[in-house]
Design a protein around this motif. Sequence first.
Motif, PDB file in Angstrom:
ATOM      1  N   LYS A   1       2.299  -3.932 -37.105  1.00  0.00           N
ATOM      2  CA  LYS A   1       2.064  -4.197 -38.521  1.00  0.00           C
ATOM      3  C   LYS A   1       0.813  -5.037 -38.726  1.00  0.00           C
ATOM      4  CE  LYS A   1       6.867  -3.901 -40.164  1.00  0.00           C
ATOM      5  NZ  LYS A   1       6.700  -3.202 -41.420  1.00  0.00           N
TER       6      LYS A   1
ATOM      7  N   SER B   1       8.339   1.274 -40.175  1.00  0.00           N
ATOM      8  CA  SER B   1       9.700   1.513 -39.703  1.00  0.00           C
ATOM      9  C   SER B   1      10.491   2.345 -40.713  1.00  0.00           C
ATOM     10  CB  SER B   1      10.416   0.190 -39.429  1.00  0.00           C
ATOM     11  OG  SER B   1      10.403  -0.637 -40.564  1.00  0.00           O
ATOM     12  N   TYR B   2      10.155   2.189 -41.976  1.00  0.00           N
ATOM     13  CA  TYR B   2      10.804   2.978 -43.032  1.00  0.00           C
ATOM     14  C   TYR B   2      10.560   4.462 -42.810  1.00  0.00           C
ATOM     15  CZ  TYR B   2      11.875   4.373 -47.873  1.00  0.00           C
ATOM     16  OH  TYR B   2      12.385   4.956 -48.990  1.00  0.00           O
TER      17      TYR B   2
ATOM     18  N   TYR C   1      16.760   3.556 -33.860  1.00  0.00           N
ATOM     19  CA  TYR C   1      16.230   2.351 -34.496  1.00  0.00           C
ATOM     20  C   TYR C   1      15.439   1.528 -33.487  1.00  0.00           C
ATOM     21  CZ  TYR C   1      19.369   3.539 -38.311  1.00  0.00           C
ATOM     22  OH  TYR C   1      20.007   4.180 -39.342  1.00  0.00           O
TER      23      TYR C   1
ATOM     24  N   LEU D   1      12.271   0.897 -33.143  1.00  0.00           N
ATOM     25  CA  LEU D   1      11.267  -0.016 -33.685  1.00  0.00           C
ATOM     26  C   LEU D   1      11.899  -1.300 -34.204  1.00  0.00           C
ATOM     27  CD1 LEU D   1       8.600   2.099 -35.617  1.00  0.00           C
ATOM     28  CD2 LEU D   1       8.230   0.586 -33.679  1.00  0.00           C
ATOM     29  N   SER D   2      12.949  -1.168 -34.996  1.00  0.00           N
ATOM     30  CA  SER D   2      13.604  -2.350 -35.542  1.00  0.00           C
ATOM     31  C   SER D   2      14.252  -3.190 -34.452  1.00  0.00           C
ATOM     32  CB  SER D   2      14.663  -1.947 -36.577  1.00  0.00           C
ATOM     33  OG  SER D   2      14.040  -1.392 -37.712  1.00  0.00           O
TER      34      SER D   2
ATOM     35  N   LEU E   1       6.981  -4.206 -33.276  1.00  0.00           N
ATOM     36  CA  LEU E   1       6.805  -3.879 -34.676  1.00  0.00           C
ATOM     37  C   LEU E   1       5.861  -4.864 -35.362  1.00  0.00           C
ATOM     38  CD1 LEU E   1       7.564  -1.988 -36.936  1.00  0.00           C
ATOM     39  CD2 LEU E   1       9.621  -3.350 -37.350  1.00  0.00           C
TER      40      LEU E   1
ATOM     41  N   VAL F   1       9.593   5.989 -39.937  1.00  0.00           N
ATOM     42  CA  VAL F   1      10.127   6.457 -38.662  1.00  0.00           C
ATOM     43  C   VAL F   1      11.649   6.578 -38.722  1.00  0.00           C
ATOM     44  CG1 VAL F   1      10.405   5.905 -36.220  1.00  0.00           C
ATOM     45  CG2 VAL F   1       8.190   5.555 -37.339  1.00  0.00           C
ATOM     46  N   GLU F   2      12.326   5.555 -39.249  1.00  0.00           N
ATOM     47  CA  GLU F   2      13.787   5.534 -39.202  1.00  0.00           C
ATOM     48  C   GLU F   2      14.427   6.270 -40.370  1.00  0.00           C
ATOM     49  OE1 GLU F   2      13.701   1.298 -36.775  1.00  0.00           O
ATOM     50  OE2 GLU F   2      14.519   1.369 -38.802  1.00  0.00           O
TER      51      GLU F   2
ATOM     52  N   GLY G   1      11.717  -3.360 -42.594  1.00  0.00           N
ATOM     53  CA  GLY G   1      12.457  -2.954 -41.417  1.00  0.00           C
ATOM     54  C   GLY G   1      12.657  -4.022 -40.370  1.00  0.00           C
ATOM     55  N   VAL G   2      12.278  -5.278 -40.621  1.00  0.00           N
ATOM     56  CA  VAL G   2      12.430  -6.310 -39.603  1.00  0.00           C
ATOM     57  C   VAL G   2      13.079  -7.559 -40.160  1.00  0.00           C
ATOM     58  CG1 VAL G   2      10.549  -5.586 -38.114  1.00  0.00           C
ATOM     59  CG2 VAL G   2      10.054  -7.081 -40.034  1.00  0.00           C
TER      60      VAL G   2
END
Length: 450
Positions: free
Chosen positions: A397, A351-352, A384, A386-387, A393, A354-355, A12-13
Motif C-alpha cells: 500500500k 485487498s478489497y 485471505y 493478503l489480509s 499488505l 483481491v478478496e 482490508g487490514v
Amino acid sequence: MTVAGETVLAHGVGGSTDLPLPLEYAMIGAAWALAISFAVLALAWRRPRLDPSTPGIALPLRITLTVDSGPSHALLGVLGVGFTSWVALAAFGGEPGPTNGAPGAFYVLLWVGIVPLSLLCGHVWAYLSPVRALHGAACWALRRDPAAGVWNYPARLGYWPAALGLLAFVWTELASPDPGALATVRVWLIAYLAYGVLGGLAFGRRWFERADPFDVYAAFVAALSPFGRRSPDDRRIVARNPLSNLAGLPVDRGIVAVVAVLLGSTAFDSATGTSWWMTQVQTWYAGSPGLAVAYKTLALLAMVLLVALVFVLAARATGGVTAVQRRAMPGELAHSLVPIVVGYVGAHYLSYLVEKGQRTVIALADPLDRGWDVLGIGGLQTSYWLSEHPHVLAVLKVGLVLTGHVLGVVAAHDRCIRVLPRAHHLTGQLALMLVMVGYTFLGLFLLFAG
C-alpha cells in the motif's frame, strides 16, 4: 462500504493500530522520496523527455493485426455484452443477500478492476464496453457509420459529462441510502446502457471518448500503460515509457474535474473509515437515513472540490506566462494526477479487489442462487492471504502511494519545463510540488487511519 447487505472494509487490514508499519515512518519516507525526486529532477532533468510521439519498441506486427481485426473486436464485444447480461441475470433474477454477485461485479470487478486491466492491457475497455458493442450493433442494423452521429459532439462540453457521470457513480457507491441493493444495481444497469447507446447514436464515437464515465476512466488509466500506438497515422502497437504515453493524454474542458472526482472520492471513502468519522461524525446523523445521505453528500462534494481547487490554484501559481496560458495550466498539468489516482486507488482497494473479487466471481457462478456451478468454481473458498499478512499488505500500500506520487512529480516536472519560460522552470513548480506533498501525506494518513 456496503455491498449486498454486508459491510466491507476497503482497507482490508483493520484500524491503524493493526498496521505493522508506523505512520510516522511512512510520512518521513514519503517526504524524503518526494524531496529527493524533485532535487534529482531539478539537477538532471532540464529538458523535456516525455513525448508520446517517440517510436517506442514495435511489437510483432501480427499482434497489431490481431488486436485490430474485426473478429477480435466482435469477440471482445460479445464477451462484454455476455458478462453484462450474466450480471443482469443475477441483478434481476437472483435473491438479495451476500450470495448475490451483481453488486460485487458492479463495485469491485468494474470500478476497481478496470484499473489493473487498463494498466496491463491499455484501453481494452473500448472493445469490452457493452455500450460500445451495443452501439456498434445498432449502427450495423441501421447501416450507419459508428464513428458518426446525428450531431457533432459539442466541443464546449469536453469531459464534463464523464465527470458528472463519475460523480453520480461515486455518490451511489459512497453516499446513497443503500448502494448494495439490487434495485440500485438495476437502475444503474438500465440507465448506463441507455445513456451510452443513445448518446453514441446521437453523437458518434466522440460520445464514448468524452462523455462515457467508465470509458473515460479507463482511458485515463490506460494512458499510464506501457503499450500505445506509434502515431495517429501509424497504428502499430509499440511498447513505450508509460510516462510518455501519459503525456499524450488529450487535454479538454473538464479534465481537472475528472481527476478531482477520482482522487477526491477515494479520499472521502478513506475518511469515512477513520475512527474520527465513525465516533464523531456518525453521531450527527445516527438514526436518520436522510441526514446520513445529506452529510455524506456534502462531505463527498467538499472533498472533490477541495482537491480540484487546491490543484488549480497551485497549477496557476507561476510567473512568466500570459493570463490565457495561466488559465490553461491546470488542464496542461492534470495528467500528472493520474499516477496519483492510480496509486491511491490501488492502495486503498488492493485487498478489497483481491478478496471481495474472488467472492464475487464465485457468487456469479450461481447467479440465481439455485445451486448452479457454471464455471466449476462453486466449491472454491476465498483466500485471505493478503489480509493475513499485514506486513506485506502495508508495504504494498505504501509503495503504491509513493510510486504514484513520484511518477506524478516526474510528469508534472516534464510538462512544466515544456510549457514554462526557462526562468520559471523550477519556481513555477514549487506550489504544485507542495500540493503533491500534501496529497501524499493526506493519502497516507487516511490510508493508515481507516
